[in-house]
Motif scaffolding. Structure first.
Motif, PDB file in Angstrom:
ATOM      1  N   HIS A  34       0.844  -1.193   0.000  1.00  0.00           N
ATOM      2  CA  HIS A  34       0.000   0.000   0.000  1.00  0.00           C
ATOM      3  C   HIS A  34       0.883   1.248   0.000  1.00  0.00           C
ATOM      4  O   HIS A  34       2.064   1.185   0.333  1.00  0.00           O
ATOM      5  N   GLU A  35       0.263   2.375  -0.314  1.00  0.00           N
ATOM      6  CA  GLU A  35       1.005   3.629  -0.463  1.00  0.00           C
ATOM      7  C   GLU A  35       0.370   4.731   0.374  1.00  0.00           C
ATOM      8  O   GLU A  35      -0.846   4.775   0.539  1.00  0.00           O
ATOM      9  N   VAL A  36       1.200   5.616   0.875  1.00  0.00           N
ATOM     10  CA  VAL A  36       0.709   6.814   1.543  1.00  0.00           C
ATOM     11  C   VAL A  36       0.588   7.878   0.459  1.00  0.00           C
ATOM     12  O   VAL A  36       1.554   8.162  -0.246  1.00  0.00           O
ATOM     13  N   ASP A  37      -0.608   8.420   0.305  1.00  0.00           N
ATOM     14  CA  ASP A  37      -0.845   9.355  -0.781  1.00  0.00           C
ATOM     15  C   ASP A  37      -1.688  10.538  -0.324  1.00  0.00           C
ATOM     16  O   ASP A  37      -2.408  10.456   0.667  1.00  0.00           O
ATOM     17  N   HIS A  38      -1.578  11.604  -1.084  1.00  0.00           N
ATOM     18  CA  HIS A  38      -2.335  12.824  -0.792  1.00  0.00           C
ATOM     19  C   HIS A  38      -3.810  12.634  -1.149  1.00  0.00           C
ATOM     20  O   HIS A  38      -4.129  12.195  -2.248  1.00  0.00           O
ATOM     21  N   ILE A  39      -4.696  13.002  -0.240  1.00  0.00           N
ATOM     22  CA  ILE A  39      -6.133  12.994  -0.505  1.00  0.00           C
ATOM     23  C   ILE A  39      -6.443  14.120  -1.491  1.00  0.00           C
ATOM     24  O   ILE A  39      -7.068  13.905  -2.518  1.00  0.00           O
ATOM     25  N   ILE A  40      -6.000  15.307  -1.159  1.00  0.00           N
ATOM     26  CA  ILE A  40      -6.047  16.434  -2.094  1.00  0.00           C
ATOM     27  C   ILE A  40      -4.644  16.554  -2.650  1.00  0.00           C
ATOM     28  O   ILE A  40      -3.693  16.822  -1.912  1.00  0.00           O
ATOM     29  N   LEU A  68     -10.376  14.806  -7.205  1.00  0.00           N
ATOM     30  CA  LEU A  68     -11.062  15.201  -5.969  1.00  0.00           C
ATOM     31  C   LEU A  68     -12.499  14.702  -5.972  1.00  0.00           C
ATOM     32  O   LEU A  68     -13.135  14.599  -4.940  1.00  0.00           O
ATOM     33  N   GLY A  69     -13.004  14.433  -7.159  1.00  0.00           N
ATOM     34  CA  GLY A  69     -14.384  13.998  -7.310  1.00  0.00           C
ATOM     35  C   GLY A  69     -14.616  13.489  -8.711  1.00  0.00           C
ATOM     36  O   GLY A  69     -13.698  13.395  -9.528  1.00  0.00           O
ATOM     37  N   SER A  70     -15.878  13.168  -8.980  1.00  0.00           N
ATOM     38  CA  SER A  70     -16.276  12.689 -10.297  1.00  0.00           C
ATOM     39  C   SER A  70     -17.788  12.856 -10.380  1.00  0.00           C
ATOM     40  O   SER A  70     -18.394  13.525  -9.542  1.00  0.00           O
ATOM     41  N   GLY A  76     -25.669  11.688 -12.253  1.00  0.00           N
ATOM     42  CA  GLY A  76     -24.903  12.430 -13.247  1.00  0.00           C
ATOM     43  C   GLY A  76     -24.357  13.752 -12.739  1.00  0.00           C
ATOM     44  O   GLY A  76     -23.675  14.468 -13.459  1.00  0.00           O
ATOM     45  N   ASN A  77     -24.648  14.066 -11.482  1.00  0.00           N
ATOM     46  CA  ASN A  77     -24.158  15.306 -10.881  1.00  0.00           C
ATOM     47  C   ASN A  77     -22.756  15.111 -10.322  1.00  0.00           C
ATOM     48  O   ASN A  77     -22.399  14.015  -9.887  1.00  0.00           O
ATOM     49  N   PHE A  78     -21.989  16.205 -10.298  1.00  0.00           N
ATOM     50  CA  PHE A  78     -20.650  16.135  -9.725  1.00  0.00           C
ATOM     51  C   PHE A  78     -20.736  15.876  -8.233  1.00  0.00           C
ATOM     52  O   PHE A  78     -21.596  16.413  -7.539  1.00  0.00           O
ATOM     53  N   SER A  79     -19.815  15.061  -7.740  1.00  0.00           N
ATOM     54  CA  SER A  79     -19.727  14.771  -6.311  1.00  0.00           C
ATOM     55  C   SER A  79     -18.263  14.627  -5.929  1.00  0.00           C
ATOM     56  O   SER A  79     -17.467  14.084  -6.691  1.00  0.00           O
ATOM     57  N   PHE A  80     -17.925  15.104  -4.753  1.00  0.00           N
ATOM     58  CA  PHE A  80     -16.594  14.854  -4.219  1.00  0.00           C
ATOM     59  C   PHE A  80     -16.475  13.385  -3.850  1.00  0.00           C
ATOM     60  O   PHE A  80     -17.471  12.706  -3.605  1.00  0.00           O
ATOM     61  N   ILE A 111     -17.057   4.497  -5.248  1.00  0.00           N
ATOM     62  CA  ILE A 111     -17.130   3.116  -5.734  1.00  0.00           C
ATOM     63  C   ILE A 111     -16.941   3.079  -7.244  1.00  0.00           C
ATOM     64  O   ILE A 111     -16.200   2.247  -7.772  1.00  0.00           O
ATOM     65  N   SER A 112     -17.583   3.998  -7.931  1.00  0.00           N
ATOM     66  CA  SER A 112     -17.495   4.031  -9.389  1.00  0.00           C
ATOM     67  C   SER A 112     -16.098   4.413  -9.870  1.00  0.00           C
ATOM     68  O   SER A 112     -15.498   3.693 -10.675  1.00  0.00           O
ATOM     69  N   LEU A 113     -15.556   5.516  -9.377  1.00  0.00           N
ATOM     70  CA  LEU A 113     -14.264   6.003  -9.860  1.00  0.00           C
ATOM     71  C   LEU A 113     -13.120   5.057  -9.486  1.00  0.00           C
ATOM     72  O   LEU A 113     -12.229   4.798 -10.296  1.00  0.00           O
ATOM     73  N   LEU A 114     -13.139   4.530  -8.268  1.00  0.00           N
ATOM     74  CA  LEU A 114     -12.068   3.652  -7.819  1.00  0.00           C
ATOM     75  C   LEU A 114     -12.291   2.204  -8.238  1.00  0.00           C
ATOM     76  O   LEU A 114     -11.475   1.336  -7.952  1.00  0.00           O
ATOM     77  N   LYS A 115     -13.408   1.946  -8.896  1.00  0.00           N
ATOM     78  CA  LYS A 115     -13.736   0.612  -9.411  1.00  0.00           C
ATOM     79  C   LYS A 115     -13.645  -0.445  -8.305  1.00  0.00           C
ATOM     80  O   LYS A 115     -13.020  -1.496  -8.443  1.00  0.00           O
ATOM     81  N   LEU A 116     -14.327  -0.147  -7.200  1.00  0.00           N
ATOM     82  CA  LEU A 116     -14.244  -1.011  -6.026  1.00  0.00           C
ATOM     83  C   LEU A 116     -14.952  -2.348  -6.195  1.00  0.00           C
ATOM     84  O   LEU A 116     -14.679  -3.284  -5.438  1.00  0.00           O
ATOM     85  N   ASN A 117     -15.861  -2.451  -7.155  1.00  0.00           N
ATOM     86  CA  ASN A 117     -16.631  -3.682  -7.296  1.00  0.00           C
ATOM     87  C   ASN A 117     -16.412  -4.405  -8.622  1.00  0.00           C
ATOM     88  O   ASN A 117     -17.305  -5.078  -9.125  1.00  0.00           O
TER      89      ASN A 117
END
Length: 130
Positions: A34-40, A68-70, A76-80, A111-117
């Motif tokens: 695993h990696e330590v990464d910036h949230i922002i 930061l979001g998608s 279809g609305n933007f969300s963080f 879930i969608s952006l990180l392709k968790l499923n």
């Protein structure tokens, strides 16, 4: 890539209990560390501080990138995206039979952006009894 001091890296790992803060995969169950990464991300003004660092598996980290979001796949609305420093995982997600479900807009978007499923990730969680 930012040089994150060893003590700060340890603090982030300890806070995450050595599990990805997005999908909850334990580091010791992952083929890649695993990696330590910036949230922002730094390019968006994010600082290299404990409040802006998350512990992420390589898959979650690669899919998140500097985003930061998608767009919420339902509306279809933007969300963080889910922020593991300011939000509680259980408020946004739940797990059922190795699948991660959303409770919120941020959860769906993450879930969608990180392709968790994806099939591969669900099989991995089944194998690990997560």
């Amino acid at each position: 890539m930012t040089n994150i001091p060893a003590l700060l890296r340890r603090q982030v790992k300890d806070q995450a209990n050595y599990c990805c803060e997005y999908c909850l995969l334990p580091n010791d169950a992952s083929f890649y560390p695993h990696e330590v990464d910036h949230i922002i991300a730094r390019k968006h003004g994010g600082k290299t501080t404990a409040e802006n660092l998350a512990y992420a598996c390589w898959r979650c980290n690669r899919h998140k990138g500097t985003d930061l979001g998608s767009f919420d796949p339902e509306t279809g609305n933007f969300s963080f995206l889910f922020n593991p420093r300011t939000q509680c995982w259980n408020d946004h997600f739940s797990r059922h039979n190795a699948q991660i479900s959303s409770k919120t807009t941020e959860g769906r978007t993450t879930i969608s952006l990180l392709k968790l499923n994806t099939h591969e990730r669900i099989v991995e969680r089944q194998r690990l009894n997560l």
